[in-house]
Design a protein around this motif. Structure first.
Motif, PDB file in Angstrom:
ATOM      1  N   GLY A  86      10.517   1.763  18.475  1.00  0.00           N
ATOM      2  CA  GLY A  86      11.532   1.791  18.890  1.00  0.00           C
ATOM      3  C   GLY A  86      12.012   0.918  20.359  1.00  0.00           C
ATOM      4  O   GLY A  86      13.046   0.237  20.324  1.00  0.00           O
ATOM      5  N   ALA A  87      11.356   1.095  21.436  1.00  0.00           N
ATOM      6  CA  ALA A  87      11.116   0.827  22.657  1.00  0.00           C
ATOM      7  C   ALA A  87       9.822   0.055  22.961  1.00  0.00           C
ATOM      8  O   ALA A  87       8.665   0.209  22.241  1.00  0.00           O
ATOM      9  CB  ALA A  87      11.351   1.417  22.868  1.00  0.00           C
ATOM     10  N   ASP A  88       9.409  -0.065  23.923  1.00  0.00           N
ATOM     11  CA  ASP A  88       8.416  -0.703  24.691  1.00  0.00           C
ATOM     12  C   ASP A  88       7.523   0.316  25.522  1.00  0.00           C
ATOM     13  O   ASP A  88       8.970   0.929  25.901  1.00  0.00           O
ATOM     14  CB  ASP A  88       8.689  -1.469  25.984  1.00  0.00           C
ATOM     15  CG  ASP A  88       7.898  -2.874  25.299  1.00  0.00           C
ATOM     16  OD1 ASP A  88       8.170  -2.648  23.947  1.00  0.00           O
ATOM     17  OD2 ASP A  88       8.045  -3.612  25.439  1.00  0.00           O
ATOM     18  N   PHE A  89       6.345   1.114  26.169  1.00  0.00           N
ATOM     19  CA  PHE A  89       6.599   1.917  26.853  1.00  0.00           C
ATOM     20  C   PHE A  89       5.360   1.108  27.812  1.00  0.00           C
ATOM     21  O   PHE A  89       4.214   0.954  27.355  1.00  0.00           O
ATOM     22  CB  PHE A  89       5.609   3.440  25.955  1.00  0.00           C
ATOM     23  CG  PHE A  89       6.988   3.947  25.084  1.00  0.00           C
ATOM     24  CD1 PHE A  89       8.440   3.571  25.605  1.00  0.00           C
ATOM     25  CD2 PHE A  89       6.859   4.208  23.288  1.00  0.00           C
ATOM     26  CE1 PHE A  89       9.231   4.481  24.848  1.00  0.00           C
ATOM     27  CE2 PHE A  89       7.924   4.876  22.995  1.00  0.00           C
ATOM     28  CZ  PHE A  89       9.111   4.503  23.335  1.00  0.00           C
ATOM     29  N   GLY A  90       4.585   1.455  28.341  1.00  0.00           N
ATOM     30  CA  GLY A  90       4.092   0.946  29.924  1.00  0.00           C
ATOM     31  C   GLY A  90       3.999   2.037  31.056  1.00  0.00           C
ATOM     32  O   GLY A  90       3.796   3.004  31.061  1.00  0.00           O
ATOM     33  N   LEU A  91       2.354   1.418  31.396  1.00  0.00           N
ATOM     34  CA  LEU A  91       1.787   1.999  32.402  1.00  0.00           C
ATOM     35  C   LEU A  91       2.933   2.371  33.551  1.00  0.00           C
ATOM     36  O   LEU A  91       2.398   0.661  34.140  1.00  0.00           O
ATOM     37  CB  LEU A  91       0.190   1.581  32.328  1.00  0.00           C
ATOM     38  CG  LEU A  91      -0.293   2.777  33.265  1.00  0.00           C
ATOM     39  CD1 LEU A  91      -0.372   4.530  33.699  1.00  0.00           C
ATOM     40  CD2 LEU A  91      -1.868   2.078  34.023  1.00  0.00           C
ATOM     41  N   HIS A  92       3.206   2.732  34.102  1.00  0.00           N
ATOM     42  CA  HIS A  92       3.748   2.643  35.974  1.00  0.00           C
ATOM     43  C   HIS A  92       2.331   3.247  36.722  1.00  0.00           C
ATOM     44  O   HIS A  92       2.305   4.662  36.936  1.00  0.00           O
ATOM     45  CB  HIS A  92       4.953   4.098  36.129  1.00  0.00           C
ATOM     46  CG  HIS A  92       5.422   3.517  37.087  1.00  0.00           C
ATOM     47  ND1 HIS A  92       6.041   1.923  37.099  1.00  0.00           N
ATOM     48  CD2 HIS A  92       6.549   4.543  37.572  1.00  0.00           C
ATOM     49  CE1 HIS A  92       7.274   2.374  38.138  1.00  0.00           C
ATOM     50  NE2 HIS A  92       7.295   3.745  38.458  1.00  0.00           N
ATOM     51  N   LEU A  93       1.768   2.390  37.197  1.00  0.00           N
ATOM     52  CA  LEU A  93       0.602   2.499  38.327  1.00  0.00           C
ATOM     53  C   LEU A  93       0.594   3.311  38.823  1.00  0.00           C
ATOM     54  O   LEU A  93       2.154   2.510  40.174  1.00  0.00           O
ATOM     55  CB  LEU A  93      -0.376   1.616  38.245  1.00  0.00           C
ATOM     56  CG  LEU A  93      -1.450   1.509  38.957  1.00  0.00           C
ATOM     57  CD1 LEU A  93      -2.559   1.598  38.435  1.00  0.00           C
ATOM     58  CD2 LEU A  93      -2.014  -0.128  39.568  1.00  0.00           C
ATOM     59  N   ASP A  94       0.651   4.678  39.678  1.00  0.00           N
ATOM     60  CA  ASP A  94       0.936   4.857  40.648  1.00  0.00           C
ATOM     61  C   ASP A  94      -0.298   5.075  41.742  1.00  0.00           C
ATOM     62  O   ASP A  94      -1.417   6.011  40.969  1.00  0.00           O
ATOM     63  CB  ASP A  94       1.115   6.726  39.463  1.00  0.00           C
ATOM     64  CG  ASP A  94       1.303   7.502  40.858  1.00  0.00           C
ATOM     65  OD1 ASP A  94       1.236   7.198  42.067  1.00  0.00           O
ATOM     66  OD2 ASP A  94       1.403   9.266  40.962  1.00  0.00           O
ATOM     67  N   LEU A  95      -0.368   4.679  42.783  1.00  0.00           N
ATOM     68  CA  LEU A  95      -1.515   5.070  43.771  1.00  0.00           C
ATOM     69  C   LEU A  95      -0.941   5.759  44.961  1.00  0.00           C
ATOM     70  O   LEU A  95      -2.059   6.522  46.087  1.00  0.00           O
ATOM     71  CB  LEU A  95      -1.322   3.768  45.048  1.00  0.00           C
ATOM     72  CG  LEU A  95      -2.790   2.745  44.062  1.00  0.00           C
ATOM     73  CD1 LEU A  95      -2.867   1.931  44.793  1.00  0.00           C
ATOM     74  CD2 LEU A  95      -3.538   3.152  43.615  1.00  0.00           C
ATOM     75  N   ASN A  96       0.718   6.658  44.848  1.00  0.00           N
ATOM     76  CA  ASN A  96       0.890   6.350  46.170  1.00  0.00           C
ATOM     77  C   ASN A  96       1.881   8.330  45.779  1.00  0.00           C
ATOM     78  O   ASN A  96       3.199   8.852  47.075  1.00  0.00           O
ATOM     79  CB  ASN A  96       1.806   5.591  46.816  1.00  0.00           C
ATOM     80  CG  ASN A  96       3.241   5.426  46.588  1.00  0.00           C
ATOM     81  OD1 ASN A  96       2.585   4.933  45.064  1.00  0.00           O
ATOM     82  ND2 ASN A  96       4.595   5.129  46.523  1.00  0.00           N
ATOM     83  N   GLU A  97       2.208   8.858  44.809  1.00  0.00           N
ATOM     84  CA  GLU A  97       2.894   9.797  44.462  1.00  0.00           C
ATOM     85  C   GLU A  97       1.887  11.220  43.350  1.00  0.00           C
ATOM     86  O   GLU A  97       2.001  11.982  44.445  1.00  0.00           O
ATOM     87  CB  GLU A  97       4.075   9.088  43.155  1.00  0.00           C
ATOM     88  CG  GLU A  97       5.261  10.234  43.265  1.00  0.00           C
ATOM     89  CD  GLU A  97       5.869   9.792  43.761  1.00  0.00           C
ATOM     90  OE1 GLU A  97       6.537  10.907  45.021  1.00  0.00           O
ATOM     91  OE2 GLU A  97       6.715   8.873  45.037  1.00  0.00           O
ATOM     92  N   ALA A 122      -0.840  10.556  42.322  1.00  0.00           N
ATOM     93  CA  ALA A 122      -2.860  10.467  42.324  1.00  0.00           C
ATOM     94  C   ALA A 122      -2.801  11.676  43.689  1.00  0.00           C
ATOM     95  O   ALA A 122      -2.605  11.930  45.104  1.00  0.00           O
ATOM     96  CB  ALA A 122      -2.379   9.240  42.641  1.00  0.00           C
ATOM     97  N   ASP A 123      -3.926  11.769  43.492  1.00  0.00           N
ATOM     98  CA  ASP A 123      -5.213  12.568  44.704  1.00  0.00           C
ATOM     99  C   ASP A 123      -5.081  11.852  45.879  1.00  0.00           C
ATOM    100  O   ASP A 123      -6.033  12.169  46.688  1.00  0.00           O
ATOM    101  CB  ASP A 123      -5.857  13.588  43.840  1.00  0.00           C
ATOM    102  CG  ASP A 123      -7.117  12.239  43.583  1.00  0.00           C
ATOM    103  OD1 ASP A 123      -7.845  11.384  43.015  1.00  0.00           O
ATOM    104  OD2 ASP A 123      -8.175  12.787  42.285  1.00  0.00           O
ATOM    105  N   TYR A 124      -5.225  10.902  45.588  1.00  0.00           N
ATOM    106  CA  TYR A 124      -5.903   9.667  46.926  1.00  0.00           C
ATOM    107  C   TYR A 124      -4.919   9.861  47.482  1.00  0.00           C
ATOM    108  O   TYR A 124      -4.328   8.279  48.599  1.00  0.00           O
ATOM    109  CB  TYR A 124      -7.074   8.390  46.522  1.00  0.00           C
ATOM    110  CG  TYR A 124      -6.216   8.167  44.952  1.00  0.00           C
ATOM    111  CD1 TYR A 124      -6.651   8.746  43.838  1.00  0.00           C
ATOM    112  CD2 TYR A 124      -4.809   7.113  44.738  1.00  0.00           C
ATOM    113  CE1 TYR A 124      -6.945   7.885  42.480  1.00  0.00           C
ATOM    114  CE2 TYR A 124      -4.785   6.509  43.593  1.00  0.00           C
ATOM    115  CZ  TYR A 124      -5.600   7.437  41.780  1.00  0.00           C
ATOM    116  OH  TYR A 124      -5.912   6.696  40.546  1.00  0.00           O
ATOM    117  N   ALA A 125      -3.515   9.919  47.102  1.00  0.00           N
ATOM    118  CA  ALA A 125      -2.493   9.331  47.774  1.00  0.00           C
ATOM    119  C   ALA A 125      -2.057  10.558  49.269  1.00  0.00           C
ATOM    120  O   ALA A 125      -0.827   9.728  50.299  1.00  0.00           O
ATOM    121  CB  ALA A 125      -0.718  10.235  46.797  1.00  0.00           C
ATOM    122  N   PRO A 126      -2.229  11.715  49.033  1.00  0.00           N
ATOM    123  CA  PRO A 126      -2.093  12.821  49.504  1.00  0.00           C
ATOM    124  C   PRO A 126      -2.477  11.819  51.639  1.00  0.00           C
ATOM    125  O   PRO A 126      -3.030  11.070  51.553  1.00  0.00           O
ATOM    126  CB  PRO A 126      -2.229  14.229  50.508  1.00  0.00           C
ATOM    127  CG  PRO A 126      -2.580  13.702  48.650  1.00  0.00           C
ATOM    128  CD  PRO A 126      -2.928  13.072  48.711  1.00  0.00           C
TER     129      PRO A 126
END
Length: 266
Positions: free
Chosen positions: A55-66, A68-72
Protein backbone atom coordinates in the motif's frame (compact mmCIF):
# COMPACT_ATOMS: atom_id res chain seq x y z
CA UNK A 1 -3.34 14.17 -12.48
CA UNK A 2 0.27 13.95 -11.36
CA UNK A 3 1.77 11.33 -9.08
CA UNK A 4 3.93 12.63 -6.22
CA UNK A 5 5.55 10.53 -3.53
CA UNK A 6 4.83 12.13 -0.15
CA UNK A 7 7.36 10.52 2.16
CA UNK A 8 7.52 10.67 5.96
CA UNK A 9 11.08 10.49 7.25
CA UNK A 10 12.31 9.03 10.57
CA UNK A 11 10.05 5.99 11.07
CA UNK A 12 11.08 4.14 14.28
CA UNK A 13 12.78 7.21 15.77
CA UNK A 14 10.40 6.76 18.70
CA UNK A 15 6.83 5.68 19.41
CA UNK A 16 5.22 9.08 18.89
CA UNK A 17 6.79 9.61 15.47
CA UNK A 18 6.10 6.06 14.31
CA UNK A 19 2.46 6.14 15.38
CA UNK A 20 1.94 9.52 13.74
CA UNK A 21 3.39 8.24 10.49
CA UNK A 22 1.16 5.16 10.53
CA UNK A 23 -1.88 7.37 11.05
CA UNK A 24 -0.95 9.45 8.00
CA UNK A 25 -0.33 6.31 5.93
CA UNK A 26 -3.68 4.82 6.94
CA UNK A 27 -5.45 8.10 6.19
CA UNK A 28 -4.12 7.96 2.62
CA UNK A 29 -2.23 11.24 2.91
CA UNK A 30 1.33 9.97 2.50
CA UNK A 31 2.68 7.16 0.34
CA UNK A 32 6.07 6.27 1.82
CA UNK A 33 8.15 6.24 4.97
CA UNK A 34 11.89 6.00 5.52
CA UNK A 35 13.08 3.73 8.31
CA UNK A 36 15.77 4.25 10.95
CA UNK A 37 16.91 0.67 11.43
CA UNK A 38 19.50 1.48 14.09
CA UNK A 39 16.88 2.84 16.47
CA UNK A 40 16.32 0.56 19.48
CA UNK A 41 12.60 0.63 18.57
CA UNK A 42 12.97 -0.52 14.94
CA UNK A 43 12.29 -4.19 15.64
CA UNK A 44 9.14 -3.28 17.57
CA UNK A 45 7.71 -1.08 14.81
CA UNK A 46 8.77 -2.97 11.67
CA UNK A 47 5.85 -5.47 11.90
CA UNK A 48 3.38 -2.61 11.48
CA UNK A 49 4.99 -1.78 8.14
CA UNK A 50 5.06 -5.43 7.05
CA UNK A 51 1.29 -5.44 7.48
CA UNK A 52 1.07 -2.51 5.06
CA UNK A 53 3.41 -3.75 2.31
CA UNK A 54 1.83 -3.13 -1.07
CA UNK A 55 0.00 0.00 0.00
CA UNK A 56 3.03 2.28 0.26
CA UNK A 57 6.79 2.43 -0.27
CA UNK A 58 9.15 1.64 2.59
CA UNK A 59 12.82 2.54 2.39
CA UNK A 60 16.05 2.72 4.34
CA UNK A 61 16.81 6.05 6.02
CA UNK A 62 20.60 5.70 6.15
CA UNK A 63 21.77 6.91 9.56
CA UNK A 64 25.32 8.00 10.36
CA UNK A 65 24.65 10.67 12.94
CA UNK A 66 21.68 9.72 15.14
CA UNK A 67 21.44 6.17 16.48
CA UNK A 68 24.65 4.75 15.03
CA UNK A 69 27.33 3.83 17.57
CA UNK A 70 29.78 5.77 15.37
CA UNK A 71 27.67 8.94 15.68
CA UNK A 72 28.55 10.21 19.21
CA UNK A 73 30.81 13.23 19.08
CA UNK A 74 30.35 13.82 15.36
CA UNK A 75 27.59 16.23 14.37
CA UNK A 76 26.30 16.55 10.81
CA UNK A 77 28.85 19.31 10.13
CA UNK A 78 31.59 16.92 11.20
CA UNK A 79 30.37 14.24 8.81
CA UNK A 80 30.24 16.78 5.99
CA UNK A 81 33.78 17.96 6.74
CA UNK A 82 35.21 14.45 6.99
CA UNK A 83 33.45 13.30 3.83
CA UNK A 84 34.58 16.24 1.73
CA UNK A 85 38.13 15.90 3.03
CA UNK A 86 37.95 12.20 2.03
CA UNK A 87 38.98 11.21 5.57
CA UNK A 88 36.42 8.47 6.09
CA UNK A 89 37.55 4.86 5.84
CA UNK A 90 35.94 3.60 2.63
CA UNK A 91 35.71 -0.01 3.77
CA UNK A 92 34.17 1.05 7.06
CA UNK A 93 31.57 3.22 5.32
CA UNK A 94 30.71 0.33 3.01
CA UNK A 95 30.23 -1.91 6.03
CA UNK A 96 27.94 0.67 7.68
CA UNK A 97 25.73 0.84 4.59
CA UNK A 98 25.52 -2.92 4.19
CA UNK A 99 24.84 -3.47 7.89
CA UNK A 100 21.85 -1.13 7.75
CA UNK A 101 20.55 -2.77 4.59
CA UNK A 102 20.91 -6.14 6.35
CA UNK A 103 18.91 -4.85 9.31
CA UNK A 104 16.17 -3.54 7.04
CA UNK A 105 15.90 -6.81 5.14
CA UNK A 106 15.92 -8.91 8.30
CA UNK A 107 13.01 -7.00 9.83
CA UNK A 108 10.98 -6.37 6.67
CA UNK A 109 11.73 -9.71 4.97
CA UNK A 110 12.23 -7.87 1.68
CA UNK A 111 14.49 -5.33 0.01
CA UNK A 112 13.84 -1.61 0.50
CA UNK A 113 11.86 0.15 -2.18
CA UNK A 114 14.33 3.04 -2.10
CA UNK A 115 17.16 4.49 -0.04
CA UNK A 116 17.62 7.99 1.33
CA UNK A 117 19.57 9.44 4.24
CA UNK A 118 18.94 10.99 7.62
CA UNK A 119 19.78 14.66 7.08
CA UNK A 120 20.67 13.60 3.52
CA UNK A 121 23.99 11.96 4.47
CA UNK A 122 23.57 9.42 1.66
CA UNK A 123 24.69 12.02 -0.90
CA UNK A 124 28.00 12.97 0.74
CA UNK A 125 31.32 12.02 -0.88
CA UNK A 126 32.52 8.53 0.08
CA UNK A 127 29.09 7.76 1.51
CA UNK A 128 27.38 8.03 -1.88
CA UNK A 129 29.99 5.76 -3.45
CA UNK A 130 29.28 3.15 -0.78
CA UNK A 131 25.53 3.53 -1.29
CA UNK A 132 25.75 3.19 -5.06
CA UNK A 133 28.01 0.16 -4.75
CA UNK A 134 25.73 -1.55 -2.24
CA UNK A 135 22.54 -0.94 -4.22
CA UNK A 136 24.14 -2.17 -7.43
CA UNK A 137 25.60 -5.33 -5.95
CA UNK A 138 22.57 -6.25 -3.83
CA UNK A 139 19.59 -5.19 -5.94
CA UNK A 140 20.71 -4.27 -9.43
CA UNK A 141 18.23 -1.65 -10.62
CA UNK A 142 15.40 -2.63 -8.26
CA UNK A 143 16.02 -0.16 -5.43
CA UNK A 144 15.41 3.52 -6.16
CA UNK A 145 17.39 6.43 -4.73
CA UNK A 146 16.27 9.80 -3.38
CA UNK A 147 17.84 12.84 -5.00
CA UNK A 148 17.66 16.25 -3.30
CA UNK A 149 18.03 18.35 -6.46
CA UNK A 150 15.44 21.05 -7.13
CA UNK A 151 14.05 22.02 -10.52
CA UNK A 152 12.93 25.39 -9.16
CA UNK A 153 14.02 27.71 -6.36
CA UNK A 154 12.73 26.53 -2.97
CA UNK A 155 14.87 28.59 -0.62
CA UNK A 156 18.50 28.81 0.42
CA UNK A 157 18.38 25.84 2.80
CA UNK A 158 17.10 23.57 0.04
CA UNK A 159 19.79 24.90 -2.29
CA UNK A 160 22.56 24.17 0.23
CA UNK A 161 21.29 20.63 0.78
CA UNK A 162 21.22 20.00 -2.97
CA UNK A 163 24.71 21.46 -3.38
CA UNK A 164 26.15 18.96 -0.90
CA UNK A 165 26.02 16.10 -3.38
CA UNK A 166 22.78 15.88 -5.31
CA UNK A 167 24.30 16.25 -8.77
CA UNK A 168 27.05 13.73 -8.12
CA UNK A 169 24.58 11.26 -6.65
CA UNK A 170 22.35 11.56 -9.70
CA UNK A 171 25.31 10.99 -12.01
CA UNK A 172 26.19 7.84 -10.12
CA UNK A 173 22.60 6.68 -10.19
CA UNK A 174 22.50 7.26 -13.94
CA UNK A 175 25.57 5.10 -14.42
CA UNK A 176 23.95 2.37 -12.35
CA UNK A 177 20.60 2.57 -14.12
CA UNK A 178 18.80 3.54 -10.90
CA UNK A 179 15.51 5.40 -10.63
CA UNK A 180 15.48 8.81 -8.92
CA UNK A 181 12.71 11.28 -8.15
CA UNK A 182 12.41 14.03 -10.76
CA UNK A 183 12.24 16.87 -8.23
CA UNK A 184 12.43 17.35 -4.47
CA UNK A 185 10.61 19.53 -1.93
CA UNK A 186 9.87 19.70 1.77
CA UNK A 187 12.82 21.66 3.15
CA UNK A 188 12.10 24.43 5.66
CA UNK A 189 13.40 25.60 9.04
CA UNK A 190 10.79 23.76 11.18
CA UNK A 191 10.27 26.95 13.20
CA UNK A 192 7.05 27.71 15.10
CA UNK A 193 6.21 30.54 12.72
CA UNK A 194 6.19 28.23 9.68
CA UNK A 195 2.81 27.79 8.01
CA UNK A 196 3.05 24.18 6.91
CA UNK A 197 -0.26 24.00 5.01
CA UNK A 198 0.77 26.91 2.81
CA UNK A 199 4.25 25.48 2.31
CA UNK A 200 2.87 22.06 1.40
CA UNK A 201 0.47 23.54 -1.13
CA UNK A 202 3.23 25.56 -2.81
CA UNK A 203 5.56 22.56 -2.95
CA UNK A 204 2.95 20.20 -4.35
CA UNK A 205 1.79 22.76 -6.89
CA UNK A 206 5.34 23.16 -8.20
CA UNK A 207 6.42 19.51 -8.20
CA UNK A 208 6.13 17.62 -11.50
CA UNK A 209 4.88 14.10 -12.01
CA UNK A 210 7.42 11.75 -10.44
CA UNK A 211 8.48 14.31 -7.83
CA UNK A 212 8.95 13.77 -4.10
CA UNK A 213 7.92 15.79 -1.09
CA UNK A 214 9.40 14.81 2.26
CA UNK A 215 7.49 15.42 5.47
CA UNK A 216 8.03 14.75 9.19
CA UNK A 217 4.72 14.01 10.93
CA UNK A 218 4.56 12.73 14.47
CA UNK A 219 2.58 12.88 17.67
CA UNK A 220 3.47 15.41 20.36
CA UNK A 221 4.20 12.83 23.08
CA UNK A 222 7.50 12.42 24.89
CA UNK A 223 10.30 10.42 23.30
CA UNK A 224 11.82 7.17 24.57
CA UNK A 225 15.03 7.50 22.59
CA UNK A 226 16.76 10.78 21.75
CA UNK A 227 15.92 14.46 22.03
CA UNK A 228 13.76 15.56 19.13
CA UNK A 229 14.37 19.21 18.30
CA UNK A 230 11.53 19.48 15.77
CA UNK A 231 8.71 17.96 17.85
CA UNK A 232 6.45 20.96 17.43
CA UNK A 233 6.80 20.90 13.66
CA UNK A 234 6.08 17.18 13.59
CA UNK A 235 2.84 17.66 15.50
CA UNK A 236 1.78 20.46 13.17
CA UNK A 237 2.51 18.38 10.08
CA UNK A 238 0.59 15.40 11.45
CA UNK A 239 -2.41 17.59 12.28
CA UNK A 240 -2.44 18.95 8.76
CA UNK A 241 -2.17 15.60 7.00
CA UNK A 242 -5.03 14.20 9.07
CA UNK A 243 -7.27 17.19 8.33
CA UNK A 244 -9.97 17.53 5.70
CA UNK A 245 -7.99 20.50 4.40
CA UNK A 246 -5.17 18.21 3.28
CA UNK A 247 -7.51 15.97 1.31
CA UNK A 248 -9.12 18.97 -0.33
CA UNK A 249 -5.70 20.36 -1.24
CA UNK A 250 -4.56 17.12 -2.89
CA UNK A 251 -7.77 17.00 -4.92
CA UNK A 252 -7.55 20.68 -5.88
CA UNK A 253 -3.97 20.25 -7.11
CA UNK A 254 -4.80 16.98 -8.92
CA UNK A 255 -2.15 15.14 -6.90
CA UNK A 256 -2.24 11.37 -6.62
CA UNK A 257 0.00 9.66 -4.09
CA UNK A 258 2.91 8.23 -6.02
CA UNK A 259 5.54 5.56 -5.44
CA UNK A 260 9.21 5.24 -6.32
CA UNK A 261 8.21 2.97 -9.19
CA UNK A 262 6.89 6.17 -10.86
CA UNK A 263 10.36 7.67 -10.94
CA UNK A 264 12.36 7.60 -14.16
CA UNK A 265 15.91 6.37 -14.41
CA UNK A 266 18.32 9.13 -13.41
Amino acid sequence: MKRIQICADDFAFDDAISQGILECLDAGRISATSCMVLSPLWSAWAPALRERVGGADFGLHLDLNEFADYAPGRALSGWIGQAYARRLDAQQVQAWVNTQLDAYEAAMQRAPDYLDGHQHVHQLPQVRQAVLSALSSRYGERCALRCTGNQSWRGSKAAVIAALGSAALRRGARQGGLRCNRDFAGVYDFGPEAQFPQLAEAWLASLPDGGLMMTHPGRAAATQTRADLIRGARASERAFWLSAEAGEMLARLSVQLGLSEDWPKA
